[in-house]
Design a protein around this motif. Sequence first.
Motif, PDB file in Angstrom:
ATOM      1  N   GLY A  52      -5.551  -2.215 -10.781  1.00 35.60           N
ATOM      2  CA  GLY A  52      -5.678  -2.145  -9.331  1.00 35.60           C
ATOM      3  C   GLY A  52      -5.569  -0.662  -9.059  1.00 35.60           C
ATOM      4  O   GLY A  52      -5.020   0.068  -9.879  1.00 35.60           O
ATOM      5  N   THR A  84      -0.910   1.019  -3.107  1.00 32.16           N
ATOM      6  CA  THR A  84      -1.016   0.587  -4.505  1.00 32.16           C
ATOM      7  C   THR A  84      -1.703  -0.768  -4.586  1.00 32.16           C
ATOM      8  O   THR A  84      -1.746  -1.518  -3.600  1.00 32.16           O
ATOM      9  N   GLY A  85      -2.247  -1.061  -5.779  1.00 28.48           N
ATOM     10  CA  GLY A  85      -2.845  -2.364  -6.034  1.00 28.48           C
ATOM     11  C   GLY A  85      -4.112  -2.648  -5.253  1.00 28.48           C
ATOM     12  O   GLY A  85      -4.445  -3.803  -4.994  1.00 28.48           O
TER      13      GLY A  85
END
Length: 179
Positions: A13, A73-74
């Motif tokens: 990710g 994030t991700g």
Amino acid sequence: MGHRTLVVYDRGGYDLHYAHWGVDPGSVTSETPFGGQPDAAWARERATELLDSEGGQLAESRETAIETDPIATGLSFVDLGTYLDPIEHEALYVVDADFSVRTYVVFGLEGRSFGRSDAPTIAAVGYEGERDAAYLRGWLAGARGVRGVCGPEAGAIVKALRWLDPERGTVVWMAGDDG
């Protein structure tokens, strides 16, 4: 004004980071994952000439060119389009797990509104080295100039991007709700 670059790390990710003064893609390695020292000394020297800071810091000192705290994030690659703003960001760097770096110049298309809620149509055009990036920025300025003289034909810059050297590499389209 900095050389504002969004840097994403592919970790199953995408983790999104920011580099205000840009970063040399060659300095992003497994030993220096956030690049080396930022290249802000010239700006600090010029500001010192113009301002009397009376002992204060003119800018926050950074240890690395890329901020270590992520913005998000991700993310999926498509999600990155919600963070890219061609008014704010000059480039997008994608760092793979082996620390190879793919570099893109960020273009806003068709004179659309670039407010974050408007989700602009953006093209991220792959490039190799600063000379190539300068060529692409000049090319876009020329394309906008021609459009200004010839009239606002729908999709003129998009059509021109399709004519741009097909051997160049990747052109990533990140279309907003209106594109």
